[in-house]
Design a protein around this motif. Structure first.
Motif, PDB file in Angstrom:
ATOM      1  N   ARG A  91       1.008  -1.528  -0.200  1.00 17.20           N
ATOM      2  CA  ARG A  91      -0.216   0.277   0.253  1.00 17.20           C
ATOM      3  C   ARG A  91       0.843   1.181  -0.165  1.00 17.20           C
ATOM      4  O   ARG A  91       1.526   1.332   0.527  1.00 17.20           O
ATOM      5  N   VAL A  92       0.871   2.301  -1.091  1.00 17.68           N
ATOM      6  CA  VAL A  92       1.526   3.405  -0.852  1.00 17.68           C
ATOM      7  C   VAL A  92       0.370   4.383  -1.193  1.00 17.68           C
ATOM      8  O   VAL A  92      -1.210   3.842  -1.773  1.00 17.68           O
ATOM      9  N   VAL A  93       1.152   5.782  -0.535  1.00 14.38           N
ATOM     10  CA  VAL A  93       0.432   7.054  -1.525  1.00 14.38           C
ATOM     11  C   VAL A  93       0.398   7.441  -2.658  1.00 14.38           C
ATOM     12  O   VAL A  93       1.900   7.943  -2.322  1.00 14.38           O
ATOM     13  N   PHE A  94       0.313   8.261  -3.350  1.00 12.77           N
ATOM     14  CA  PHE A  94       0.462   8.055  -5.577  1.00 12.77           C
ATOM     15  C   PHE A  94       0.709   9.816  -4.978  1.00 12.77           C
ATOM     16  O   PHE A  94      -0.384  10.623  -4.333  1.00 12.77           O
ATOM     17  N   ASP A  95       2.216  10.189  -5.192  1.00 12.98           N
ATOM     18  CA  ASP A  95       2.001  11.582  -5.489  1.00 12.98           C
ATOM     19  C   ASP A  95       2.480  12.020  -7.071  1.00 12.98           C
ATOM     20  O   ASP A  95       3.549  11.427  -7.522  1.00 12.98           O
ATOM     21  N   ARG A  96       1.906  12.278  -7.830  1.00 13.74           N
ATOM     22  CA  ARG A  96       1.782  12.429  -9.088  1.00 13.74           C
ATOM     23  C   ARG A  96       2.923  13.990  -9.522  1.00 13.74           C
ATOM     24  O   ARG A  96       3.219  13.647 -10.317  1.00 13.74           O
ATOM     25  N   GLY A  97       4.388  14.745  -8.116  1.00 15.76           N
ATOM     26  CA  GLY A  97       4.426  15.113  -8.630  1.00 15.76           C
ATOM     27  C   GLY A  97       4.259  16.742  -9.815  1.00 15.76           C
ATOM     28  O   GLY A  97       5.360  17.520  -9.672  1.00 15.76           O
ATOM     29  N   GLY A  98       3.420  17.126  -9.211  1.00 14.88           N
ATOM     30  CA  GLY A  98       2.535  18.312  -9.924  1.00 14.88           C
ATOM     31  C   GLY A  98       1.761  18.072 -11.076  1.00 14.88           C
ATOM     32  O   GLY A  98       1.711  19.219 -11.639  1.00 14.88           O
ATOM     33  N   LYS A  99       2.411  17.288 -11.697  1.00 15.01           N
ATOM     34  CA  LYS A  99       2.078  17.024 -12.676  1.00 15.01           C
ATOM     35  C   LYS A  99       0.711  16.501 -12.906  1.00 15.01           C
ATOM     36  O   LYS A  99       0.161  15.817 -12.102  1.00 15.01           O
ATOM     37  N   ILE A 100       0.005  16.932 -14.666  1.00 20.74           N
ATOM     38  CA  ILE A 100      -1.820  15.678 -14.678  1.00 20.74           C
ATOM     39  C   ILE A 100      -1.086  15.239 -15.155  1.00 20.74           C
ATOM     40  O   ILE A 100      -0.212  14.072 -15.319  1.00 20.74           O
ATOM     41  N   TYR A 101      -2.299  13.895 -14.389  1.00 19.54           N
ATOM     42  CA  TYR A 101      -2.671  12.742 -14.006  1.00 19.54           C
ATOM     43  C   TYR A 101      -3.322  12.106 -15.711  1.00 19.54           C
ATOM     44  O   TYR A 101      -3.902  12.299 -15.599  1.00 19.54           O
ATOM     45  N   HIS A 102      -2.208  12.084 -16.589  1.00 19.66           N
ATOM     46  CA  HIS A 102      -2.713  11.943 -17.726  1.00 19.66           C
ATOM     47  C   HIS A 102      -1.097  11.248 -18.511  1.00 19.66           C
ATOM     48  O   HIS A 102      -0.026  11.632 -17.947  1.00 19.66           O
ATOM     49  N   GLY A 103      -1.636  10.438 -19.715  1.00 17.89           N
ATOM     50  CA  GLY A 103      -0.068  10.448 -20.339  1.00 17.89           C
ATOM     51  C   GLY A 103       0.604   9.136 -19.361  1.00 17.89           C
ATOM     52  O   GLY A 103       0.175   8.451 -19.168  1.00 17.89           O
ATOM     53  N   ARG A 104       2.170   9.868 -19.693  1.00 19.71           N
ATOM     54  CA  ARG A 104       2.222   8.987 -19.185  1.00 19.71           C
ATOM     55  C   ARG A 104       3.007   9.243 -17.224  1.00 19.71           C
ATOM     56  O   ARG A 104       3.117   7.954 -16.815  1.00 19.71           O
ATOM     57  N   ILE A 105       2.135   9.929 -16.998  1.00 24.00           N
ATOM     58  CA  ILE A 105       2.050   9.321 -15.470  1.00 24.00           C
ATOM     59  C   ILE A 105       1.066   8.300 -14.847  1.00 24.00           C
ATOM     60  O   ILE A 105       0.869   7.523 -14.445  1.00 24.00           O
ATOM     61  N   ALA A 106       0.051   8.525 -15.920  1.00 23.28           N
ATOM     62  CA  ALA A 106      -1.080   8.191 -15.258  1.00 23.28           C
ATOM     63  C   ALA A 106      -0.411   6.166 -16.528  1.00 23.28           C
ATOM     64  O   ALA A 106      -1.187   5.141 -15.327  1.00 23.28           O
ATOM     65  N   ALA A 107       0.211   6.224 -17.011  1.00 21.79           N
ATOM     66  CA  ALA A 107       0.569   4.682 -17.608  1.00 21.79           C
ATOM     67  C   ALA A 107       1.828   3.989 -16.894  1.00 21.79           C
ATOM     68  O   ALA A 107       1.242   2.880 -16.647  1.00 21.79           O
ATOM     69  N   LEU A 108       2.462   5.147 -15.731  1.00 23.55           N
ATOM     70  CA  LEU A 108       3.113   4.314 -15.104  1.00 23.55           C
ATOM     71  C   LEU A 108       2.912   4.086 -13.907  1.00 23.55           C
ATOM     72  O   LEU A 108       1.915   2.925 -12.848  1.00 23.55           O
ATOM     73  N   ALA A 109       1.608   4.907 -13.492  1.00 24.27           N
ATOM     74  CA  ALA A 109       0.127   4.805 -12.383  1.00 24.27           C
ATOM     75  C   ALA A 109      -0.304   3.210 -12.578  1.00 24.27           C
ATOM     76  O   ALA A 109      -0.391   2.145 -11.809  1.00 24.27           O
ATOM     77  N   ASN A 110      -0.527   3.059 -13.975  1.00 26.38           N
ATOM     78  CA  ASN A 110      -1.441   2.350 -14.151  1.00 26.38           C
ATOM     79  C   ASN A 110      -0.947   0.132 -14.156  1.00 26.38           C
ATOM     80  O   ASN A 110      -1.627  -0.012 -13.223  1.00 26.38           O
ATOM     81  N   ALA A 111       0.101   0.342 -14.466  1.00 23.60           N
ATOM     82  CA  ALA A 111       1.322  -0.768 -14.550  1.00 23.60           C
ATOM     83  C   ALA A 111       1.604  -1.152 -13.316  1.00 23.60           C
ATOM     84  O   ALA A 111       1.493  -1.966 -13.139  1.00 23.60           O
ATOM     85  N   ALA A 112       1.783   0.553 -12.126  1.00 22.74           N
ATOM     86  CA  ALA A 112       1.930  -0.210 -10.882  1.00 22.74           C
ATOM     87  C   ALA A 112       0.843  -1.084 -10.041  1.00 22.74           C
ATOM     88  O   ALA A 112       0.599  -1.926  -8.951  1.00 22.74           O
ATOM     89  N   ARG A 113      -0.341   0.148 -10.031  1.00 24.99           N
ATOM     90  CA  ARG A 113      -1.321  -0.978  -9.823  1.00 24.99           C
ATOM     91  C   ARG A 113      -1.584  -2.536 -10.412  1.00 24.99           C
ATOM     92  O   ARG A 113      -2.013  -3.107  -9.655  1.00 24.99           O
ATOM     93  N   ASP A 114      -1.688  -2.680 -11.704  1.00 26.47           N
ATOM     94  CA  ASP A 114      -1.567  -4.188 -12.416  1.00 26.47           C
ATOM     95  C   ASP A 114      -0.526  -4.768 -11.606  1.00 26.47           C
ATOM     96  O   ASP A 114      -0.836  -6.131 -11.050  1.00 26.47           O
ATOM     97  N   ALA A 115       0.692  -4.314 -11.159  1.00 27.02           N
ATOM     98  CA  ALA A 115       1.793  -5.044 -10.647  1.00 27.02           C
ATOM     99  C   ALA A 115       1.518  -5.662  -9.285  1.00 27.02           C
ATOM    100  O   ALA A 115       2.455  -5.888  -8.454  1.00 27.02           O
ATOM    101  N   GLY A 116       0.183  -4.712  -8.280  1.00 28.82           N
ATOM    102  CA  GLY A 116      -0.008  -5.085  -7.113  1.00 28.82           C
ATOM    103  C   GLY A 116      -0.098  -3.971  -6.262  1.00 28.82           C
ATOM    104  O   GLY A 116      -0.907  -4.268  -5.132  1.00 28.82           O
ATOM    105  N   LEU A 117       0.353  -3.054  -6.534  1.00 31.24           N
ATOM    106  CA  LEU A 117       0.209  -1.597  -5.344  1.00 31.24           C
ATOM    107  C   LEU A 117      -0.754  -1.251  -5.087  1.00 31.24           C
ATOM    108  O   LEU A 117      -1.500  -1.364  -6.610  1.00 31.24           O
ATOM    109  N   ASN A 118      -0.982  -0.731  -4.481  1.00 32.47           N
ATOM    110  CA  ASN A 118      -2.392  -0.291  -3.686  1.00 32.47           C
ATOM    111  C   ASN A 118      -2.832   1.282  -3.749  1.00 32.47           C
ATOM    112  O   ASN A 118      -1.902   1.659  -2.082  1.00 32.47           O
ATOM    113  N   PHE A 119      -3.660   1.837  -4.534  1.00 33.23           N
ATOM    114  CA  PHE A 119      -3.680   3.407  -4.109  1.00 33.23           C
ATOM    115  C   PHE A 119      -4.448   4.236  -4.429  1.00 33.23           C
ATOM    116  O   PHE A 119      -4.961   3.202  -5.811  1.00 33.23           O
TER     117      PHE A 119
END
Length: 119
Positions: A91-119
């Motif tokens: 389990r983690v909390v997600f910090d998008r670094g001030g960037k918009i949740y779109h494109g590369r940021i969303a791709a990274l987050a979705n892949a991390a969720r699919d790999a087993g992280l919960n946020f």
């Protein structure tokens, strides 16, 4: 007075960081996106310690992807999730670094969720 894109990103990130804090039970998944690369770290803010990290600068990802595309970002998300799960972090909390949740940021987050992280 018109502010630069960089200063607006810094303001957004500061606003996010006031609310998002990583604990030992639920560390912070911090993302930094530059023009050429993307970096992800799992951070325990109480000890100021990085528990797991991945980026497109690593040799295995650099050979497969010349630049940080959405595919490369997804690989980084998958890799950081695997490393966090090896440390016993699910389990983690997600910090998008001030960037918009779109494109590369969303791709990274979705892949991390699919790999087993919960946020």
């Amino acid at each position: 007075m018109k502010l630069s894109r960089k200063s607006l990103t810094r303001r957004r990130h500061a606003r996010i960081r006031r609310k998002v804090f990583g604990t030992p039970e639920r560390p912070r998944l911090s993302i930094y996106r530059s023009n050429q690369h993307i970096y992800a770290q799992v951070i325990d803010d109480t000890r100021q310690h990085t528990l797991a990290a991945a980026s497109t600068l690593e040799s295995e990802l650099r050979q497969a992807h010349a630049s940080a595309t959405q595919e490369a970002s997804a690989k980084v998300g998958q890799l950081v999730a695997e490393r966090a799960l090896q440390q016993g972090i699910s389990r983690v909390v997600f910090d998008r670094g001030g960037k918009i949740y779109h494109g590369r940021i969303a791709a990274l987050a979705n892949a991390a969720r699919d790999a087993g992280l919960n946020f």
